[in-house]
Design a protein around this motif. Structure first.
Motif, short mmCIF file in Angstrom:
data_model
loop_
_atom_site.label_atom_id
_atom_site.label_comp_id
_atom_site.label_asym_id
_atom_site.label_seq_id
_atom_site.Cartn_x
_atom_site.Cartn_y
_atom_site.Cartn_z
N MET A 1 -8.07 0.68 -1.68
CA MET A 1 -7.78 1.65 -2.70
C MET A 1 -6.82 2.72 -2.17
SD MET A 1 -8.74 2.55 -5.79
CE MET A 1 -10.13 2.85 -6.67
N ALA A 2 -6.99 3.18 -0.95
CA ALA A 2 -6.13 4.18 -0.34
C ALA A 2 -4.70 3.63 -0.20
CB ALA A 2 -6.68 4.59 1.02
N VAL A 3 -4.61 2.34 0.13
CA VAL A 3 -3.29 1.71 0.27
C VAL A 3 -2.57 1.73 -1.08
CG1 VAL A 3 -2.11 -0.47 0.78
CG2 VAL A 3 -4.04 0.26 2.19
N ARG A 4 -3.26 1.38 -2.11
CA ARG A 4 -2.68 1.37 -3.46
C ARG A 4 -2.28 2.77 -3.88
NH1 ARG A 4 0.36 -0.43 -7.06
NH2 ARG A 4 -0.33 -0.34 -9.19
N LEU A 5 -3.07 3.76 -3.53
CA LEU A 5 -2.76 5.15 -3.85
C LEU A 5 -1.47 5.58 -3.16
CD1 LEU A 5 -3.47 7.88 -5.11
CD2 LEU A 5 -4.84 8.35 -3.07
N ARG A 6 -1.32 5.26 -1.86
CA ARG A 6 -0.09 5.62 -1.13
C ARG A 6 1.12 4.91 -1.74
NH1 ARG A 6 -3.61 5.34 3.39
NH2 ARG A 6 -2.97 3.19 3.77
N GLN A 7 0.92 3.65 -2.13
CA GLN A 7 2.02 2.88 -2.71
C GLN A 7 2.47 3.49 -4.03
OE1 GLN A 7 0.91 -1.15 -3.63
NE2 GLN A 7 3.01 -1.77 -4.10
N VAL A 8 1.53 3.84 -4.87
CA VAL A 8 1.86 4.46 -6.16
C VAL A 8 2.48 5.83 -5.95
CG1 VAL A 8 0.86 5.35 -8.31
CG2 VAL A 8 0.12 3.14 -7.42
N GLN A 9 1.96 6.58 -4.97
CA GLN A 9 2.53 7.90 -4.68
C GLN A 9 3.98 7.77 -4.19
OE1 GLN A 9 1.03 10.88 -5.34
NE2 GLN A 9 3.04 11.71 -4.87
N ARG A 10 4.24 6.77 -3.34
CA ARG A 10 5.59 6.54 -2.84
C ARG A 10 6.53 6.17 -4.00
NH1 ARG A 10 4.33 3.39 1.15
NH2 ARG A 10 4.48 1.44 -0.02
N GLU A 11 6.05 5.34 -4.93
CA GLU A 11 6.86 4.98 -6.10
C GLU A 11 7.17 6.22 -6.94
OE1 GLU A 11 4.86 1.94 -8.32
OE2 GLU A 11 4.99 0.47 -6.70
N ALA A 12 6.18 7.07 -7.10
CA ALA A 12 6.38 8.31 -7.87
C ALA A 12 7.40 9.20 -7.18
CB ALA A 12 5.06 9.04 -8.05
N ASP A 13 7.33 9.31 -5.84
CA ASP A 13 8.30 10.12 -5.08
C ASP A 13 9.70 9.54 -5.21
OD1 ASP A 13 6.24 11.78 -4.34
OD2 ASP A 13 5.99 10.88 -2.33
N GLU A 14 9.82 8.22 -5.16
CA GLU A 14 11.12 7.56 -5.32
C GLU A 14 11.69 7.82 -6.71
OE1 GLU A 14 10.38 3.47 -4.43
OE2 GLU A 14 10.22 3.83 -2.26
N CYS A 15 10.81 7.77 -7.71
CA CYS A 15 11.25 8.06 -9.08
C CYS A 15 11.70 9.50 -9.21
CB CYS A 15 10.13 7.75 -10.07
SG CYS A 15 9.84 5.98 -10.29
#
Length: 91
Positions: A1-15
């Motif tokens: 779950m933490a991995v998915r959270l970091r991945q989604v957060q990184r996508e949000a930062d890229e956006c």
């Protein structure tokens, strides 16, 4: 779950980073559009002024031609009236 959270957060930062770049591009394009619109407006004003000058000069030309024709006719009438008397002057 933490991995998915970091991945989604990184996508949000890229956006977010992409949005900042797009906002800058949009602002630059908007400035160019406004400058182009101002130039078009200035050119429209110049076109109208040139058209007005054209008509003023054309009217002046037409008036001058009209006066010239009238004066030429008047001069021709004067010459016709004086011709019969030209023979009498030399007698």
């Amino acid at each position: 779950m933490a991995v998915r959270l970091r991945q989604v957060q990184r996508e949000a930062d890229e956006c977010d980073a992409a949005l900042v770049g797009l906002e800058r591009a949009h602002a630059e394009i908007q400035r160019k559009v406004e400058a182009a619109e101002a130039e078009v407006e200035a050119l429209r004003r110049q076109r109208i002024e040139a058209y007005e000058r054209f008509w003023v000069v054309r009217e002046q030309r037409d008036r001058a031609r009209h006066v010239s024709r009238r004066l030429r006719r008047r001069l021709e009438r004067m010459h016709r009236r004086l011709r019969p008397f030209e023979g009498c002057v030399g007698d």
